[in-house]
Design a protein around this motif. Sequence first.
Motif, PDB file in Angstrom:
ATOM      1  N   HIS A 144       0.805  -1.283   0.037  1.00 34.56           N
ATOM      2  CA  HIS A 144      -0.147  -0.073   0.026  1.00 34.56           C
ATOM      3  C   HIS A 144       0.882   1.019   0.038  1.00 34.56           C
ATOM      4  O   HIS A 144       2.210   1.240   0.384  1.00 34.56           O
ATOM      5  CB  HIS A 144      -1.087   0.150   1.089  1.00 34.56           C
ATOM      6  CG  HIS A 144      -0.249   0.131   2.636  1.00 34.56           C
ATOM      7  ND1 HIS A 144       0.612  -0.758   3.064  1.00 34.56           N
ATOM      8  CD2 HIS A 144      -0.008   1.212   3.302  1.00 34.56           C
ATOM      9  CE1 HIS A 144       1.039  -0.372   4.267  1.00 34.56           C
ATOM     10  NE2 HIS A 144       0.879   0.839   4.445  1.00 34.56           N
ATOM     11  N   GLY A 145       0.080   2.393  -0.308  1.00 35.65           N
ATOM     12  CA  GLY A 145       1.031   3.552  -0.226  1.00 35.65           C
ATOM     13  C   GLY A 145       1.811   3.789  -1.619  1.00 35.65           C
ATOM     14  O   GLY A 145       1.771   2.781  -2.400  1.00 35.65           O
ATOM     15  N   THR A 146       2.509   4.694  -1.712  1.00 32.52           N
ATOM     16  CA  THR A 146       3.524   5.300  -2.809  1.00 32.52           C
ATOM     17  C   THR A 146       4.883   4.929  -2.508  1.00 32.52           C
ATOM     18  O   THR A 146       5.403   5.428  -1.420  1.00 32.52           O
ATOM     19  CB  THR A 146       3.181   6.622  -3.320  1.00 32.52           C
ATOM     20  OG1 THR A 146       1.894   6.878  -3.499  1.00 32.52           O
ATOM     21  CG2 THR A 146       4.110   7.128  -4.477  1.00 32.52           C
ATOM     22  N   VAL A 147       5.397   4.482  -3.414  1.00 31.71           N
ATOM     23  CA  VAL A 147       6.846   4.068  -3.110  1.00 31.71           C
ATOM     24  C   VAL A 147       7.711   4.786  -4.283  1.00 31.71           C
ATOM     25  O   VAL A 147       7.509   4.432  -5.512  1.00 31.71           O
ATOM     26  CB  VAL A 147       7.432   2.612  -3.161  1.00 31.71           C
ATOM     27  CG1 VAL A 147       8.908   2.550  -2.988  1.00 31.71           C
ATOM     28  CG2 VAL A 147       6.435   1.836  -2.335  1.00 31.71           C
ATOM     29  N   LEU A 148       8.796   5.964  -3.792  1.00 33.55           N
ATOM     30  CA  LEU A 148       9.594   6.416  -4.990  1.00 33.55           C
ATOM     31  C   LEU A 148      10.766   5.466  -5.188  1.00 33.55           C
ATOM     32  O   LEU A 148      11.333   5.287  -4.225  1.00 33.55           O
ATOM     33  CB  LEU A 148       9.835   7.881  -4.490  1.00 33.55           C
ATOM     34  CG  LEU A 148      10.936   8.826  -5.408  1.00 33.55           C
ATOM     35  CD1 LEU A 148      10.414   8.801  -6.678  1.00 33.55           C
ATOM     36  CD2 LEU A 148      11.298  10.121  -4.731  1.00 33.55           C
ATOM     37  N   ILE A 149      11.005   5.465  -6.630  1.00 32.10           N
ATOM     38  CA  ILE A 149      12.226   4.565  -6.831  1.00 32.10           C
ATOM     39  C   ILE A 149      13.190   5.275  -7.867  1.00 32.10           C
ATOM     40  O   ILE A 149      12.521   5.908  -8.842  1.00 32.10           O
ATOM     41  CB  ILE A 149      12.121   3.374  -7.551  1.00 32.10           C
ATOM     42  CG1 ILE A 149      11.157   2.469  -6.385  1.00 32.10           C
ATOM     43  CG2 ILE A 149      13.466   2.688  -7.789  1.00 32.10           C
ATOM     44  CD1 ILE A 149      10.569   1.345  -6.965  1.00 32.10           C
ATOM     45  N   VAL A 150      14.198   5.849  -7.474  1.00 32.09           N
ATOM     46  CA  VAL A 150      15.103   6.735  -8.437  1.00 32.09           C
ATOM     47  C   VAL A 150      16.214   5.919  -8.928  1.00 32.09           C
ATOM     48  O   VAL A 150      16.982   5.433  -7.976  1.00 32.09           O
ATOM     49  CB  VAL A 150      15.849   8.002  -7.665  1.00 32.09           C
ATOM     50  CG1 VAL A 150      16.529   8.768  -8.695  1.00 32.09           C
ATOM     51  CG2 VAL A 150      14.555   8.802  -7.105  1.00 32.09           C
ATOM     52  N   GLY A 151      16.494   5.935 -10.079  1.00 34.13           N
ATOM     53  CA  GLY A 151      17.388   4.897 -10.966  1.00 34.13           C
ATOM     54  C   GLY A 151      18.287   5.922 -11.847  1.00 34.13           C
ATOM     55  O   GLY A 151      18.541   6.974 -11.767  1.00 34.13           O
ATOM     56  N   HIS A 152      18.689   5.101 -12.826  1.00 34.34           N
ATOM     57  CA  HIS A 152      19.549   5.504 -14.074  1.00 34.34           C
ATOM     58  C   HIS A 152      19.052   5.299 -15.417  1.00 34.34           C
ATOM     59  O   HIS A 152      18.039   4.247 -15.575  1.00 34.34           O
ATOM     60  CB  HIS A 152      20.850   5.060 -14.062  1.00 34.34           C
ATOM     61  CG  HIS A 152      21.465   5.315 -12.458  1.00 34.34           C
ATOM     62  ND1 HIS A 152      22.255   6.318 -12.223  1.00 34.34           N
ATOM     63  CD2 HIS A 152      21.487   4.511 -11.322  1.00 34.34           C
ATOM     64  CE1 HIS A 152      22.758   6.299 -11.103  1.00 34.34           C
ATOM     65  NE2 HIS A 152      22.229   5.136 -10.534  1.00 34.34           N
ATOM     66  N   SER A 153      19.527   5.978 -16.411  1.00 33.41           N
ATOM     67  CA  SER A 153      18.588   5.956 -17.630  1.00 33.41           C
ATOM     68  C   SER A 153      19.033   4.232 -18.185  1.00 33.41           C
ATOM     69  O   SER A 153      18.073   3.855 -18.953  1.00 33.41           O
ATOM     70  CB  SER A 153      19.358   6.686 -18.820  1.00 33.41           C
ATOM     71  OG  SER A 153      20.639   6.355 -18.871  1.00 33.41           O
ATOM     72  N   ASN A 154      19.992   3.657 -17.582  1.00 36.59           N
ATOM     73  CA  ASN A 154      20.107   2.364 -18.209  1.00 36.59           C
ATOM     74  C   ASN A 154      19.446   1.225 -17.202  1.00 36.59           C
ATOM     75  O   ASN A 154      19.562  -0.045 -17.465  1.00 36.59           O
ATOM     76  CB  ASN A 154      21.582   1.783 -18.324  1.00 36.59           C
ATOM     77  CG  ASN A 154      22.491   2.246 -16.929  1.00 36.59           C
ATOM     78  OD1 ASN A 154      22.210   2.818 -15.984  1.00 36.59           O
ATOM     79  ND2 ASN A 154      23.744   1.558 -16.967  1.00 36.59           N
ATOM     80  N   THR A 155      18.781   1.666 -16.181  1.00 35.47           N
ATOM     81  CA  THR A 155      18.389   1.002 -15.104  1.00 35.47           C
ATOM     82  C   THR A 155      16.597   0.975 -15.199  1.00 35.47           C
ATOM     83  O   THR A 155      16.026   0.273 -14.577  1.00 35.47           O
ATOM     84  CB  THR A 155      18.881   0.760 -13.622  1.00 35.47           C
ATOM     85  OG1 THR A 155      18.543   2.247 -13.089  1.00 35.47           O
ATOM     86  CG2 THR A 155      20.435   0.678 -13.736  1.00 35.47           C
ATOM     87  N   VAL A 156      16.082   2.148 -15.176  1.00 39.85           N
ATOM     88  CA  VAL A 156      14.942   2.495 -15.036  1.00 39.85           C
ATOM     89  C   VAL A 156      14.078   1.880 -15.969  1.00 39.85           C
ATOM     90  O   VAL A 156      12.963   1.171 -15.513  1.00 39.85           O
ATOM     91  CB  VAL A 156      14.776   3.972 -15.166  1.00 39.85           C
ATOM     92  CG1 VAL A 156      13.090   4.471 -15.453  1.00 39.85           C
ATOM     93  CG2 VAL A 156      15.119   4.820 -13.959  1.00 39.85           C
ATOM     94  N   PRO A 157      14.195   1.661 -17.316  1.00 40.14           N
ATOM     95  CA  PRO A 157      13.356   0.503 -17.908  1.00 40.14           C
ATOM     96  C   PRO A 157      13.275  -0.873 -17.281  1.00 40.14           C
ATOM     97  O   PRO A 157      12.239  -1.321 -17.203  1.00 40.14           O
ATOM     98  CB  PRO A 157      14.079   0.673 -19.366  1.00 40.14           C
ATOM     99  CG  PRO A 157      14.675   2.053 -19.583  1.00 40.14           C
ATOM    100  CD  PRO A 157      15.308   2.314 -18.088  1.00 40.14           C
TER     101      PRO A 157
END
Length: 173
Positions: free
Chosen positions: A120-133
């Motif tokens: 439940h809730g919102t989870v923010l995940i910050v990555g890189h151009s080569n990992t986000v996809p």
Amino acid sequence: MTTSLNRFLCLLFVAAALALSGCASTPSADGATFVVVRHAEKATDDPEDPQLSEAGLRRAQRLAEVLADAPVVAIYATEFKRTRQTAQPTADRRHIPVDTYFSRGPAAESAARWRRDHDHGTVLIVGHSNTVPDLVAALSGQPATPMPETEYDRLTRIHVGADGRVRVEITRY
């Protein structure tokens, strides 16, 4: 008669308290939303681990504004300065830590852990151009569009309903 009534009311009160306490720990019927972004624009101060540029710092603040009304329950960023700095304004607003995940770790393992740990809730995940996809694909079970090195404003929301259904929304910020 009074003793029976008192006993009945006491049992009713205890039953109601137990029911309400169970509700407090029950996950939301709405499920969880995973917000996946690439770090904001980076500076040129360090070729290995640069900080955010001025534009990047402004974008990180914008991200915090975009998520201001979201019920953020967790924030994850890789071990690099630029991802942590992108997440920090949101973490500061929520008074929650930025947890680190390994940028080169398997996306499927990270996604499985996040889906297990956050129902439940919102989870923010910050990555890189080569990992986000790869992270988006692993969280959603759907293919994700590759991200060019010049793209900093894609925000992908992956909503996983309590029934397991997945909805993906891509916006810009």
